[in-house]
Motif scaffolding. Sequence first.
Motif, PDB file in Angstrom:
ATOM      1  N   LEU A   1     -11.645   7.098 -11.457  1.00  0.00           N
ATOM      2  CA  LEU A   1     -11.357   6.550 -10.134  1.00  0.00           C
ATOM      3  C   LEU A   1     -10.079   7.127  -9.538  1.00  0.00           C
ATOM      4  O   LEU A   1      -9.985   7.291  -8.314  1.00  0.00           O
ATOM      5  CB  LEU A   1     -11.260   5.020 -10.211  1.00  0.00           C
ATOM      6  N   SER A   2      -9.099   7.439 -10.384  1.00  0.00           N
ATOM      7  CA  SER A   2      -7.879   8.041  -9.838  1.00  0.00           C
ATOM      8  C   SER A   2      -8.172   9.447  -9.306  1.00  0.00           C
ATOM      9  O   SER A   2      -7.571   9.888  -8.321  1.00  0.00           O
ATOM     10  CB  SER A   2      -6.770   8.077 -10.889  1.00  0.00           C
ATOM     11  N   THR A   3      -9.120  10.146  -9.938  1.00  0.00           N
ATOM     12  CA  THR A   3      -9.543  11.457  -9.431  1.00  0.00           C
ATOM     13  C   THR A   3     -10.241  11.302  -8.092  1.00  0.00           C
ATOM     14  O   THR A   3     -10.013  12.075  -7.157  1.00  0.00           O
ATOM     15  CB  THR A   3     -10.479  12.153 -10.437  1.00  0.00           C
ATOM     16  N   VAL A   4     -11.104  10.283  -7.990  1.00  0.00           N
ATOM     17  CA  VAL A   4     -11.768   9.988  -6.720  1.00  0.00           C
ATOM     18  C   VAL A   4     -10.722   9.738  -5.638  1.00  0.00           C
ATOM     19  O   VAL A   4     -10.818  10.262  -4.526  1.00  0.00           O
ATOM     20  CB  VAL A   4     -12.699   8.759  -6.866  1.00  0.00           C
ATOM     21  N   PHE A   5      -9.728   8.941  -5.973  1.00  0.00           N
ATOM     22  CA  PHE A   5      -8.653   8.629  -5.022  1.00  0.00           C
ATOM     23  C   PHE A   5      -7.964   9.917  -4.557  1.00  0.00           C
ATOM     24  O   PHE A   5      -7.721  10.105  -3.360  1.00  0.00           O
ATOM     25  CB  PHE A   5      -7.640   7.688  -5.682  1.00  0.00           C
ATOM     26  N   GLY A   6      -7.652  10.804  -5.507  1.00  0.00           N
ATOM     27  CA  GLY A   6      -6.994  12.060  -5.165  1.00  0.00           C
ATOM     28  C   GLY A   6      -7.840  12.933  -4.252  1.00  0.00           C
ATOM     29  O   GLY A   6      -7.339  13.515  -3.287  1.00  0.00           O
ATOM     30  N   ILE A   7      -9.147  13.021  -4.533  1.00  0.00           N
ATOM     31  CA  ILE A   7     -10.048  13.836  -3.715  1.00  0.00           C
ATOM     32  C   ILE A   7     -10.137  13.285  -2.295  1.00  0.00           C
ATOM     33  O   ILE A   7     -10.074  14.030  -1.312  1.00  0.00           O
ATOM     34  CB  ILE A   7     -11.456  13.905  -4.356  1.00  0.00           C
ATOM     35  N   VAL A   8     -10.276  11.967  -2.195  1.00  0.00           N
ATOM     36  CA  VAL A   8     -10.384  11.334  -0.876  1.00  0.00           C
ATOM     37  C   VAL A   8      -9.123  11.581  -0.056  1.00  0.00           C
ATOM     38  O   VAL A   8      -9.186  11.893   1.137  1.00  0.00           O
ATOM     39  CB  VAL A   8     -10.662   9.827  -1.028  1.00  0.00           C
ATOM     40  N   LYS A   9      -7.954  11.464  -0.696  1.00  0.00           N
ATOM     41  CA  LYS A   9      -6.707  11.719   0.017  1.00  0.00           C
ATOM     42  C   LYS A   9      -6.596  13.178   0.439  1.00  0.00           C
ATOM     43  O   LYS A   9      -6.051  13.484   1.498  1.00  0.00           O
ATOM     44  CB  LYS A   9      -5.506  11.334  -0.866  1.00  0.00           C
ATOM     45  N   GLN A  10      -7.110  14.098  -0.399  1.00  0.00           N
ATOM     46  CA  GLN A  10      -7.120  15.520  -0.034  1.00  0.00           C
ATOM     47  C   GLN A  10      -7.913  15.758   1.238  1.00  0.00           C
ATOM     48  O   GLN A  10      -7.632  16.671   2.003  1.00  0.00           O
ATOM     49  CB  GLN A  10      -7.725  16.350  -1.164  1.00  0.00           C
TER      50      GLN A  10
ATOM     51  N   ARG B   1       0.839  -1.206   0.000  1.00  0.00           N
ATOM     52  CA  ARG B   1       0.000   0.000   0.000  1.00  0.00           C
ATOM     53  C   ARG B   1       0.873   1.254   0.000  1.00  0.00           C
ATOM     54  O   ARG B   1       0.592   2.219  -0.715  1.00  0.00           O
ATOM     55  CB  ARG B   1      -0.931   0.002   1.214  1.00  0.00           C
ATOM     56  N   VAL B   2       1.908   1.242   0.830  1.00  0.00           N
ATOM     57  CA  VAL B   2       2.805   2.405   0.908  1.00  0.00           C
ATOM     58  C   VAL B   2       3.477   2.641  -0.439  1.00  0.00           C
ATOM     59  O   VAL B   2       3.555   3.786  -0.927  1.00  0.00           O
ATOM     60  CB  VAL B   2       3.858   2.199   2.014  1.00  0.00           C
ATOM     61  N   GLN B   3       3.963   1.571  -1.069  1.00  0.00           N
ATOM     62  CA  GLN B   3       4.613   1.698  -2.376  1.00  0.00           C
ATOM     63  C   GLN B   3       3.639   2.240  -3.413  1.00  0.00           C
ATOM     64  O   GLN B   3       4.000   3.072  -4.250  1.00  0.00           O
ATOM     65  CB  GLN B   3       5.164   0.345  -2.823  1.00  0.00           C
ATOM     66  N   ARG B   4       2.404   1.753  -3.344  1.00  0.00           N
ATOM     67  CA  ARG B   4       1.387   2.204  -4.303  1.00  0.00           C
ATOM     68  C   ARG B   4       1.053   3.675  -4.094  1.00  0.00           C
ATOM     69  O   ARG B   4       0.911   4.441  -5.049  1.00  0.00           O
ATOM     70  CB  ARG B   4       0.134   1.360  -4.137  1.00  0.00           C
ATOM     71  N   LEU B   5       0.945   4.099  -2.827  1.00  0.00           N
ATOM     72  CA  LEU B   5       0.667   5.506  -2.531  1.00  0.00           C
ATOM     73  C   LEU B   5       1.810   6.395  -3.003  1.00  0.00           C
ATOM     74  O   LEU B   5       1.582   7.482  -3.536  1.00  0.00           O
ATOM     75  CB  LEU B   5       0.435   5.686  -1.026  1.00  0.00           C
TER      76      LEU B   5
END
Length: 388
Positions: free
Chosen positions: A340-349, A137-141
Amino acid sequence: VTSDYTYKLRLEESERKFKSIFDKFPVGIVRLSLSFDIIEANPAYCRMLGYTEDELLGINLTRISRSDAPNERLTLQNRLLNGIVQDYTLQMEFTHKDERLIHGILHITLIRNDKGQPLYLLGCVLDTTEQLELENRVQRLQKLDSIGRLAAGVAHDFNNLLSPIMGYAQLLREDLPDGSIQRSYLDEMFSAGARGRELTRQLLTFGRNEQLQLQFMDVNQVISGFERLLRRTIREDIEIKMDLSRHSLVIRGDVGRIEQVIMNLMVNAQEAMPSGGVASVVTSKVLLTDSDKARIGNIKTGNYVCLEVKDTGVGMDQATLELAFEPFYSRKKGGTGLGLSTVFGIVKQHDGMIQVYSEIEQGTAFKVYLPVSNKKGDHYKEKKLISD
């Protein structure tokens, strides 16, 4: 006689201590014959693989474990049995009773009697499955963060190129009569530029470089206010079900971005159901503890809003699941691969985390975790009343 009796007592005491350690030790321990058949397994080893000790007895270790380097494993086994080495360590994969793979580190030691003759093998197994998952997970992030920075930089440069193109196209349009062929060409140019600008906005969101308009808001209110547009956007052959928590679910976030998360996830659900189906939006409040980190990821403990979007669609296999949030990856022909990558970015924000669960022909569920705020969401409520 006294010496023999004392020796016997010491031996019994030693065996009791070993048995106590064997049974209570939190790491898996297994006693093996010289041919690697299981003679005894401690409770930790049984729990790790999902078997009872009776089920494991007599099974050869090679039947329930494998190494990425089988030749090395065989060489080490031979060196151990021939007395060249006294022990060895290998990274192994063990097969759980339910056929899951358990990653572990196996340390094998050869136990001898007082005369130096081999008696049995003692194996110690450290379960590293959760550690490997966290490392992945860390590598992927880190990979997504690097790609996000690159995407944001490209988006800024691309946006700077689009601005004069669209500006000059607009000036030329104003000098041409309505209905002329030249104006229709410029209309197409301007429209393409607008789509390009939308793409740069998505890239900036994915790269988490776009400014958020943060306010306190109730997620249930956002969904309720957004539901009408959602039902107009999603195809009519898809039934939309809302199962919203009765409790207030207040977070500090950007209303537009949260709406974008919901819309992107619902559009993704729609694409997974080409022949129709059911798409559900479920909200709840959950408490995440340290024990949840292995399942969800490196997230702070505390209260979270869980926003779940699930469908009854075609589902995804494991290979597709691993690529779900990869930028520019899309199963849809002509797709940008940024949804989905945009969703991922928003959630992390929003200091949150997103998980996906899916099986072929069993549908897909996305779970978004957003940290709860102690505010009551009045700012958002007032804004909605004014806009209504």
